[in-house]
Structure formats: C-alpha cells, structure tokens
Write an enzyme that holds these catalytic residues in place. Structure first.
Site, PDB file in Angstrom:
ATOM      1  CD  GLU A  42       2.107   5.172   7.733  1.00 42.59           C
ATOM      2  OE1 GLU A  42       2.210   4.761   6.566  1.00 42.59           O
ATOM      3  OE2 GLU A  42       1.346   4.628   8.576  1.00 42.59           O
ATOM      4  CE  LYS A 116       2.540   1.345   4.741  1.00 40.95           C
ATOM      5  NZ  LYS A 116       1.445   2.308   5.072  1.00 40.95           N
ATOM      6  CB  CYS A 158       1.911   1.643   9.006  1.00 42.88           C
ATOM      7  SG  CYS A 158       0.203   1.823   9.609  1.00 42.88           S
TER       8      CYS A 158
END
Length: 281
Positions: A42, A116, A158
């Site tokens: 990321e 995301k 993440c």
C-alpha cells in the site's frame, strides 16, 4: 507460478520511491520460463505524511491520466511481470480520493482494479495516535476478482483484512489467490497481522499474498510493521520477511489448493447466506 512480494519503506518522495521499486525489479530473482506475479505494498509511491498529501499530489500533478498509474504500467511492461501495483490515489467525484490498486499484465495493460472498501478510522497507541482515512479517502463500492494465468485473483487492501465477509465474497466469486497490499501500523501489526492473514487463508482456502510497508517513515512520523508474507490455503507460512526491504518469494502449486478444497469443502458446507456489500457514501 512464481510470486514475489516487495517490502518497502516508502516516503513522500515519489521519484525516490519509484527508483527503489525499479531497482528491485531489476534485481528480481526469476525462474526461467515462468510467469511472474509481483505484489507491491500500500502507498508504495507516496507515503509517510498525513493522508491529505495524497489529494494534494493529485491536485498538483496536472494530469487527467495519473502519472503514478502510467509509471506502474511502464514497470510491468519493462520487466515483463504481472503487477499488483500497491495503491495509488485517484480523485473521486466528491474531491476525496480513492485508494486504488491496479492489476497490470506483462504488457502494461490494466486487467482490473479495486478501491479500498474499509477506511482506517481508528485510534492507535503510537506516535500518530489518530487515523481518520475517511477525511481524505472515499470508500470503494465493489469487490474485484480477476482472471489471470496464476488463477482467479482477488484484491483487498490493508484494513480490509479485518473483515472476513469481504474475503468470503471473493471466494464466492471464484478467488484462488488474494493479493493484499498493506501498511499496517507497528502496534496493530505486532498484535494481529499474522493471525488475521492465516485466518483469512484458512477460511477462504486461498493463497494470501500480503505485501507490506516496514519501518520508520519520514524520520519516524509513521512506523509500520512489515512481515510481508505468503500463506497457503492450509494456513502455512510459505515465505516471509519480518523486517528490512526486499523480496519475499514462493512458487505456488494450484493442485494443492484444489486438493484442500476437495478434501474439506467448507464453501459447500457453509449454511449462512453469502455476504452482500452494503453501498455507502
């Protein structure tokens, strides 16, 4: 199938970060004749300050087509790799930013992307203390599972790791591998990174390819955990790098995945309805 994850210690210097990634790709150990899938962490090209700097970069770059996206496409083509290109900022309609990962093929063509879904709005007992990604970022609104020569590849980023419904949804969509670019904080990574990755691998019976940021960024203003790792569908750690920058590699055998799913067909046994993504803005 050869899989390579690059562990980075990225900063706010885009040119320096790009130079590091290119230099590592130039040194990438390869098995002759095998396609190569590379996963970057990321924020691999821009990281270390406040999240608002992602938006500032976009407003200052003066281009409809992101130069970061173009740079990643060029690297995939130059080094003849399939590339999960970490994350790059992409402007949303409300002037916030999508945290987006692209999958490029070895000719630099985009095969798919993912924004995301889960934003990191939490308090952490570290030097930063408070993280509010939603002040800068806009959540995505879809899951992504993409056909590749390596198998069906799901994408997550993440903080998504903490939400098993997303991973089950990817498995229901056919995922066999799941790439996870990440920048876990040192505090949360020490507590939860490895058990969460192994749990997601076991639950979905997928290979998890978790590429991470590591170390202190911008003179200690941010600190990330590292421990990039490849975990198989049985939950075994195939390869990992606890600290430092560099490559984590493994050769994956899809027949092992097929055997595990055949012998323990958990997807067929599950009595709960498949998860449905809730639309929010």
């Amino acid at each position: 199938m050869q899989i390579s994850l690059l562990q980075c210690q990225s900063s706010r210097d885009v040119a320096q970060n790009l130079q590091f990634i290119e230099s590592q790709l130039d040194l990438l150990p390869r098995v002759a004749g095998e396609e190569q899938l590379v996963v970057l962490p990321e924020c691999c090209l821009l990281f270390g300050g406040h999240e608002s700097q992602q938006g500032e970069y976009l407003l200052n770059c003066g281009s409809e087509e992101s130069p970061l996206k173009s740079a990643m496409s060029d690297l995939a083509k130059k080094f003849n790799v399939y590339l999960v290109a970490g994350t790059i900022p992409v402007l949303a309609e409300d002037k916030r930013v999508y945290s987006r990962t692209y999958l490029f093929d070895s000719a630099g063509k985009v095969l798919g992307n993912y924004d995301k879904l889960h934003l990191f709005d939490v308090d952490v007992s570290d030097g930063t203390k408070e993280y509010r990604e939603s002040d800068t970022f806009c959540p995505g609104d879809k899951i992504s599972v993409i056909d590749t020569p390596f198998g069906k590849l799901g994408l997550a980023i993440c903080y998504d790791l903490r939400f098993p419904d997303l991973f089950r949804a990817m498995r229901e969509a056919g995922a066999e591998l799941i790439a996870l670019p990440a920048a876990f904080t040192k505090v949360t990574g020490a507590a939860h990174w490895q058990p969460l990755i192994q749990a997601r691998a076991i639950e979905t019976q997928c290979f998890i390819l978790a590429a991470a940021q590591w170390g202190q960024h911008n003179r200690g203003s941010r600190e990330t955990w590292g421990q990039s790792m490849i975990v198989d569908p049985w939950g075994r750690v195939m390869a990992e790098k606890m600290s430092g920058c560099g490559w984590v590699q493994a050769t994956l055998d899809r027949s092992e995945l097929e055997l595990i799913r055949q012998q323990m067909p958990v997807s067929e046994h599950n009595r709960f309805a498949p998860p449905q993504l809730q639309k929010i803005r």
